[in-house]
Design a protein around this motif. Structure first.
Motif, mmCIF file in Angstrom:
data_model
loop_
_atom_site.group_PDB
_atom_site.id
_atom_site.type_symbol
_atom_site.label_atom_id
_atom_site.label_comp_id
_atom_site.label_asym_id
_atom_site.label_seq_id
_atom_site.Cartn_x
_atom_site.Cartn_y
_atom_site.Cartn_z
ATOM 1 N N VAL A 83 1.352 -4.810 -14.232
ATOM 2 C CA VAL A 83 0.148 -4.318 -14.911
ATOM 3 C C VAL A 83 -0.443 -3.113 -14.190
ATOM 4 O O VAL A 83 -0.880 -2.149 -14.823
ATOM 5 C CB VAL A 83 -0.915 -5.440 -15.012
ATOM 6 C CG1 VAL A 83 -2.186 -4.919 -15.688
ATOM 7 C CG2 VAL A 83 -0.363 -6.640 -15.757
ATOM 8 N N ASN A 84 -0.441 -3.164 -12.877
ATOM 9 C CA ASN A 84 -1.055 -2.118 -12.063
ATOM 10 C C ASN A 84 0.029 -1.307 -11.360
ATOM 11 O O ASN A 84 0.647 -1.783 -10.402
ATOM 12 C CB ASN A 84 -1.995 -2.748 -11.029
ATOM 13 C CG ASN A 84 -2.683 -1.711 -10.160
ATOM 14 O OD1 ASN A 84 -2.582 -0.509 -10.401
ATOM 15 N ND2 ASN A 84 -3.384 -2.181 -9.138
ATOM 16 N N PRO A 85 0.282 -0.076 -11.807
ATOM 17 C CA PRO A 85 1.354 0.735 -11.223
ATOM 18 C C PRO A 85 1.112 1.133 -9.770
ATOM 19 O O PRO A 85 2.038 1.597 -9.096
ATOM 20 C CB PRO A 85 1.394 1.965 -12.136
ATOM 21 C CG PRO A 85 0.023 2.050 -12.726
ATOM 22 C CD PRO A 85 -0.409 0.627 -12.897
ATOM 23 N N ARG A 86 -0.113 0.956 -9.290
ATOM 24 C CA ARG A 86 -0.401 1.293 -7.894
ATOM 25 C C ARG A 86 -0.041 0.138 -6.956
ATOM 26 O O ARG A 86 -0.077 0.293 -5.738
ATOM 27 C CB ARG A 86 -1.882 1.655 -7.717
ATOM 28 C CG ARG A 86 -2.304 2.891 -8.495
ATOM 29 C CD ARG A 86 -3.723 3.299 -8.156
ATOM 30 N NE ARG A 86 -3.865 3.634 -6.746
ATOM 31 C CZ ARG A 86 -3.529 4.806 -6.214
ATOM 32 N NH1 ARG A 86 -2.999 5.754 -6.984
ATOM 33 N NH2 ARG A 86 -3.709 5.037 -4.934
ATOM 34 N N MET A 87 0.304 -0.986 -7.530
ATOM 35 C CA MET A 87 0.655 -2.163 -6.738
ATOM 36 C C MET A 87 2.173 -2.283 -6.663
ATOM 37 O O MET A 87 2.857 -2.230 -7.687
ATOM 38 C CB MET A 87 0.063 -3.417 -7.390
ATOM 39 C CG MET A 87 0.177 -4.674 -6.555
ATOM 40 S SD MET A 87 -0.932 -4.605 -5.137
ATOM 41 C CE MET A 87 -0.377 -6.064 -4.243
ATOM 42 N N THR A 88 2.701 -2.415 -5.466
ATOM 43 C CA THR A 88 4.151 -2.568 -5.303
ATOM 44 C C THR A 88 4.428 -3.915 -4.647
ATOM 45 O O THR A 88 4.069 -4.139 -3.500
ATOM 46 C CB THR A 88 4.728 -1.439 -4.434
ATOM 47 O OG1 THR A 88 4.012 -1.375 -3.205
ATOM 48 C CG2 THR A 88 4.608 -0.100 -5.143
ATOM 49 N N LEU B 85 -9.722 -3.573 -13.016
ATOM 50 C CA LEU B 85 -8.896 -4.668 -13.514
ATOM 51 C C LEU B 85 -9.349 -5.991 -12.908
ATOM 52 O O LEU B 85 -9.865 -6.020 -11.787
ATOM 53 C CB LEU B 85 -7.430 -4.425 -13.141
ATOM 54 C CG LEU B 85 -6.733 -3.206 -13.767
ATOM 55 C CD1 LEU B 85 -5.376 -2.991 -13.102
ATOM 56 C CD2 LEU B 85 -6.574 -3.398 -15.271
ATOM 57 N N ASN B 86 -9.148 -7.086 -13.642
ATOM 58 C CA ASN B 86 -9.434 -8.378 -13.032
ATOM 59 C C ASN B 86 -8.477 -8.575 -11.860
ATOM 60 O O ASN B 86 -7.450 -7.900 -11.755
ATOM 61 C CB ASN B 86 -9.335 -9.511 -14.053
ATOM 62 C CG ASN B 86 -7.934 -9.677 -14.615
ATOM 63 O OD1 ASN B 86 -6.968 -9.886 -13.884
ATOM 64 N ND2 ASN B 86 -7.809 -9.584 -15.937
ATOM 65 N N MET B 87 -8.803 -9.491 -10.967
ATOM 66 C CA MET B 87 -8.048 -9.618 -9.726
ATOM 67 C C MET B 87 -6.578 -9.973 -9.950
ATOM 68 O O MET B 87 -5.697 -9.522 -9.197
ATOM 69 C CB MET B 87 -8.707 -10.656 -8.817
ATOM 70 C CG MET B 87 -10.010 -10.184 -8.196
ATOM 71 S SD MET B 87 -9.819 -8.736 -7.097
ATOM 72 C CE MET B 87 -10.422 -7.404 -8.158
ATOM 73 N N ALA B 88 -6.293 -10.742 -10.979
ATOM 74 C CA ALA B 88 -4.896 -11.091 -11.258
ATOM 75 C C ALA B 88 -4.110 -9.852 -11.687
ATOM 76 O O ALA B 88 -3.017 -9.577 -11.174
ATOM 77 C CB ALA B 88 -4.827 -12.168 -12.331
ATOM 78 N N ASP B 89 -4.665 -9.076 -12.615
ATOM 79 C CA ASP B 89 -3.973 -7.877 -13.088
ATOM 80 C C ASP B 89 -3.906 -6.803 -12.010
ATOM 81 O O ASP B 89 -2.911 -6.078 -11.895
ATOM 82 C CB ASP B 89 -4.676 -7.317 -14.327
ATOM 83 C CG ASP B 89 -4.437 -8.160 -15.568
ATOM 84 O OD1 ASP B 89 -3.534 -9.025 -15.527
ATOM 85 O OD2 ASP B 89 -5.159 -7.970 -16.571
ATOM 86 N N PHE C 270 0.822 -1.211 0.000
ATOM 87 C CA PHE C 270 0.000 0.000 0.000
ATOM 88 C C PHE C 270 0.859 1.266 0.000
ATOM 89 O O PHE C 270 0.383 2.334 0.369
ATOM 90 C CB PHE C 270 -0.915 0.006 1.235
ATOM 91 C CG PHE C 270 -1.994 -1.036 1.209
ATOM 92 C CD1 PHE C 270 -3.244 -0.755 0.680
ATOM 93 C CD2 PHE C 270 -1.759 -2.310 1.709
ATOM 94 C CE1 PHE C 270 -4.244 -1.713 0.654
ATOM 95 C CE2 PHE C 270 -2.757 -3.276 1.687
ATOM 96 C CZ PHE C 270 -4.005 -2.984 1.157
ATOM 97 N N SER C 271 2.110 1.162 -0.419
ATOM 98 C CA SER C 271 3.022 2.304 -0.322
ATOM 99 C C SER C 271 2.546 3.503 -1.141
ATOM 100 O O SER C 271 2.644 4.654 -0.700
ATOM 101 C CB SER C 271 4.434 1.895 -0.753
ATOM 102 O OG SER C 271 4.448 1.472 -2.102
ATOM 103 N N VAL C 272 2.027 3.260 -2.339
ATOM 104 C CA VAL C 272 1.532 4.368 -3.171
ATOM 105 C C VAL C 272 0.366 5.059 -2.483
ATOM 106 O O VAL C 272 0.323 6.289 -2.368
ATOM 107 C CB VAL C 272 1.100 3.857 -4.565
ATOM 108 C CG1 VAL C 272 0.443 4.982 -5.364
ATOM 109 C CG2 VAL C 272 2.293 3.294 -5.320
ATOM 110 N N LEU C 273 -0.575 4.263 -2.008
ATOM 111 C CA LEU C 273 -1.754 4.810 -1.338
ATOM 112 C C LEU C 273 -1.367 5.582 -0.082
ATOM 113 O O LEU C 273 -1.845 6.705 0.143
ATOM 114 C CB LEU C 273 -2.713 3.679 -0.980
ATOM 115 C CG LEU C 273 -3.952 4.079 -0.173
ATOM 116 C CD1 LEU C 273 -4.879 4.936 -1.020
ATOM 117 C CD2 LEU C 273 -4.686 2.840 0.337
#
Length: 344
Positions: free
Chosen positions: A291-296, A281-285, A241-244
């Motif tokens: 795929v998801n730049p908000r995910m680290t 996005l689907n749960m995998a992406d 959750f670092s981006v958030l």
């Protein structure tokens, strides 16, 4: 036509055959005799239609007032209607009363009224009727018939000569109306409040589906539980959750709002909401940093277990019943969802 019949009888051979209406509507309910309409001063109404409408109004009122909790299990189906009436809106109530009365009138032989609404199967399927919440089972349909009998009694109609045929009529449409098995639970979204609109506690002046409020509350509390990280319990989740967290630290709540609405929408659709759809996005992406730049970083098995623990903690803080928490747990631990999210 159910309970209806019109026959021709010849009184003599010279004139035209008079039409004799021997339908249940005419012979028992009062037929086409015009009487003053108590709901519309100065207007006339057919006696048969008035009798049926009175029973319908009494039935709906009996269910809505629900004295002693007798009709608790019927309340969820009427979420849309009951919340409208609670806001002082009666258009939907009037439409229901007229539609049901016309259905009964036509079925009992009325010649001047026709039911033009959805067929009984579609009318009681939330996927096809947005005013319907949940699928009815036999026990609840029995309870509805009981409410009709009570509504008739309030109108002074207790004679089996009347109640018997009306009961037969209601039984004749049981098959298309009852669409849920006796061992199947009412969908969770309906049990949480369903699609009836209520005031949004977070946005004064706006309306929100009643079933959505507890979902959003749990999602919001879950994020806060992780972010506050009391005692370092959720330390392993913070990197994801670092981006958030950085945005929130800079007083930018846009990402927080998107996360809460997205996850709430996902849960709502998964547990039976008809008007709310998850479009992210689907749960995998969504959980793939490529795929998801908000995910680290990727989620591990232990991370996901810890996340579920945070959801449970949040739900308990909000005093969500354990039975409901367990249903959410079953959803979050379902093999398909878990395997899509856990990638490390």
């Amino acid at each position: 036509m159910l309970l209806g019949g019109v026959v021709l009888s010849s009184c003599n051979d010279d004139g035209p055959d008079p039409i004799i209406d021997d339908s249940f509507y005419s012979q028992v309910l009062g037929g086409e005799t015009k009487v003053p309409d108590p709901m519309n001063p100065g207007q006339q109404i057919e006696q048969g239609f008035l009798n049926l409408r009175t029973v319908v109004v009494n039935t709906v009122t009996t269910i809505a007032t629900n004295e002693g909790g007798k009709y608790n299990s019927l309340q969820p189906y009427f979420s849309v209607l009951l919340n409208e009436v609670g806001r002082g809106e009666t258009t939907g109530l009037n439409m229901l009363v007229m539609d049901f009365t016309k259905f009964l009138a036509e079925a009992t032989g009325a010649r001047n009224f026709s039911y033009t609404g959805l067929d009984m199967e579609a009318a009681h399927d939330p996927a096809r009727n947005p005013r319907m919440n949940g699928l009815i089972n036999n026990a609840d349909y029995d309870l509805f018939i009981q409410a009709v009998v009570e509504g008739a009694a309030q109108a002074g109609i207790t004679d089996n000569a009347v109640l018997g045929p009306v009961g037969q009529l209601l039984e004749s449409v049981r098959a298309p109306i009852v669409q849920r098995g006796g061992n199947e639970s009412l969908d969770l979204y309906t049990r949480l409040g369903g699609s009836g609109l209520v005031s949004d506690p977070q946005n004064p002046g706006q309306l929100i589906e009643a079933g959505y409020i507890p979902l959003r509350a749990v999602v919001t509390e879950t994020v806060l539980v992780i972010a506050t990280n009391e005692g370092g319990k959720y330390e392993d989740l913070l990197p994801s959750f670092s981006v958030l967290l950085a945005e929130v630290g800079a007083n930018d709540l846009s990402g927080f709002g998107l996360l809460v609405s997205g996850f709430s929408n996902f849960l709502a659709e998964a547990i039976g909401a008809q008007n709310i759809r998850y479009t992210g996005l689907n749960m995998a992406d969504a959980h793939n940093p490529m795929v998801n730049p908000r995910m680290t970083g990727v989620v591990t098995e232990s991370d996901y277990d810890l996340f579920i623990e945070a959801v449970v903690e949040a739900a308990l803080k909000l005093e969500v019943p354990m039975s409901i928490i367990q249903e959410f747990g079953a959803l979050l631990t379902s093999p398909g969802l878990r395997s899509a999210i856990v990638q490390g």
